[in-house]
Design a protein around this motif. Sequence first.
Motif, PDB file in Angstrom:
ATOM      1  N   ARG A  81       0.840  -1.208   0.000  1.00 49.82           N
ATOM      2  CA  ARG A  81       0.000   0.000   0.000  1.00 49.82           C
ATOM      3  C   ARG A  81       0.872   1.254   0.000  1.00 49.82           C
ATOM      4  N   VAL A  82       1.967   1.236   0.770  1.00 48.29           N
ATOM      5  CA  VAL A  82       2.889   2.371   0.801  1.00 48.29           C
ATOM      6  C   VAL A  82       3.577   2.546  -0.550  1.00 48.29           C
ATOM      7  N   LEU A  83       4.118   1.456  -1.092  1.00 49.42           N
ATOM      8  CA  LEU A  83       4.871   1.538  -2.344  1.00 49.42           C
ATOM      9  C   LEU A  83       3.984   1.906  -3.532  1.00 49.42           C
ATOM     10  N   SER A  84       2.698   1.584  -3.450  1.00 54.05           N
ATOM     11  CA  SER A  84       1.772   1.932  -4.538  1.00 54.05           C
ATOM     12  C   SER A  84       1.153   3.314  -4.343  1.00 54.05           C
ATOM     13  N   ASP A  85       1.637   4.062  -3.338  1.00 54.28           N
ATOM     14  CA  ASP A  85       1.075   5.380  -3.011  1.00 54.28           C
ATOM     15  C   ASP A  85      -0.421   5.294  -2.729  1.00 54.28           C
ATOM     16  N   SER A 235      14.243   4.364 -10.479  1.00 53.19           N
ATOM     17  CA  SER A 235      15.071   5.411  -9.877  1.00 53.19           C
ATOM     18  C   SER A 235      14.369   6.761  -9.945  1.00 53.19           C
ATOM     19  N   GLY A 236      13.740   7.033 -11.095  1.00 51.05           N
ATOM     20  CA  GLY A 236      13.004   8.291 -11.236  1.00 51.05           C
ATOM     21  C   GLY A 236      11.847   8.387 -10.259  1.00 51.05           C
ATOM     22  N   GLU A 237      11.146   7.265 -10.052  1.00 55.13           N
ATOM     23  CA  GLU A 237      10.024   7.238  -9.114  1.00 55.13           C
ATOM     24  C   GLU A 237      10.499   7.440  -7.682  1.00 55.13           C
ATOM     25  N   LEU A 238      11.585   6.771  -7.309  1.00 55.15           N
ATOM     26  CA  LEU A 238      12.062   6.825  -5.928  1.00 55.15           C
ATOM     27  C   LEU A 238      12.584   8.220  -5.555  1.00 55.15           C
ATOM     28  N   LYS A 239      13.117   8.926  -6.532  1.00 58.47           N
ATOM     29  CA  LYS A 239      13.634  10.270  -6.255  1.00 58.47           C
ATOM     30  C   LYS A 239      12.519  11.252  -5.903  1.00 58.47           C
ATOM     31  N   LYS A 240      11.291  10.915  -6.275  1.00 57.95           N
ATOM     32  CA  LYS A 240      10.158  11.791  -5.974  1.00 57.95           C
ATOM     33  C   LYS A 240       9.640  11.612  -4.549  1.00 57.95           C
ATOM     34  N   GLN A 241      10.062  10.530  -3.907  1.00 63.35           N
ATOM     35  CA  GLN A 241       9.457  10.151  -2.633  1.00 63.35           C
ATOM     36  C   GLN A 241      10.131  10.834  -1.445  1.00 63.35           C
ATOM     37  N   SER A 242       9.338  11.003  -0.381  1.00 65.23           N
ATOM     38  CA  SER A 242       9.852  11.596   0.859  1.00 65.23           C
ATOM     39  C   SER A 242      10.529  10.517   1.708  1.00 65.23           C
TER      40      SER A 242
END
Length: 369
Positions: A81-85, A235-242
Amino acid sequence: MKDNNTQPLNEEQKDALESIRLSRIILPVVIGIGVVIYLLFREFELEEFDKIPWSFHTFFWIGASIFFLALRHAAYAYRLRVLSDKKFSWLKCIQLIFIWEFSSAVSPTSVGGSAVAFFVLAQEKLSTAKTATIVLYTVVLDTLFFIALLPVLILLMGFEVIHPSMTGFGMLNSWGISFITFYLLMFSYGLIFYYGLFVNPVQMKRLLVGFTKISFLRKWRKGAVELGENMIATSGELKKQSWSYHWKAFLSTSIAWACRFILLNCLIIALVPDISMAIWDQLLLYSRQMSMFILIAFSPTPGGAGIIEYVFGGFLKDFVPSGISPLINFFWRFLTYYLYLLAGVLIIPTWIQSVLKSRKLKKKNSQNN
């Protein structure tokens, strides 16, 4: 970006769908149950079984093991649930974890259920980048849990953590050498993914594709290209995360793995009357399970079937009497392995039908438009 749900299944997707067919449960069940039956005939002692009191104490700790099983599944569902936002509901996450665990149970431990996870998540209306993020980041999180915690446990308790034949910090025997070898393999595996996701995904893609220029590695070229592209997208997705995204993901991962091992602690407390309840001894039992997992992590059999059952008694012989070891072994594997095979029998046919129905409907609407 193309909608994965409206495209016809390609060969890899067909292979993924084929890999979760229910007939795949036959091989691991036959191997695992076969080894358990062999061990029961060879080692089971009625006298040891009669020592089990079957009192409130016994059923309380069996209940505790079931609680930790449920908590483990909930932790994995929370991680998804966390990883899928939070694009998935709690109920959907619980269902998908059952399918993911089933695919891991019918795949060699060294392979895992990642290929199926890519396919399954793609059917749930996630983007390619988000799907890749969930699958590849879980590899890093799972590996980090082991490579970070095990050295600490060994420093605390010595090489006895690896196997009962080893004590203190003396010379390594064959078990210790095997452990270090597989630990380094896992460390290298995790390092490759970490570098590809957090440091330089483009360079990692070049390296992966470059390796496939070697003659005997050419057949994996397509897979290397796809993995490299997925790393770049992830990598692009992970860079957006807090930071909260990352610590929640790692915390849920740690809880899930901890519950997997604590579950067996509870079963042994329930069924071995004279087991020590001292924290240090229970921590050693927990640690030994982690070491055992490292040594079977690259098993060629589905879900480690047969191998786990066979090495169980040797790894835990200082905690579990040999006379009831096969019985505890079976209870443990039923809760952590065979139960997911049974769940797959109930859940997967309905899920597949919903996917195929959704595809037909979308295809029909597309043709009408």
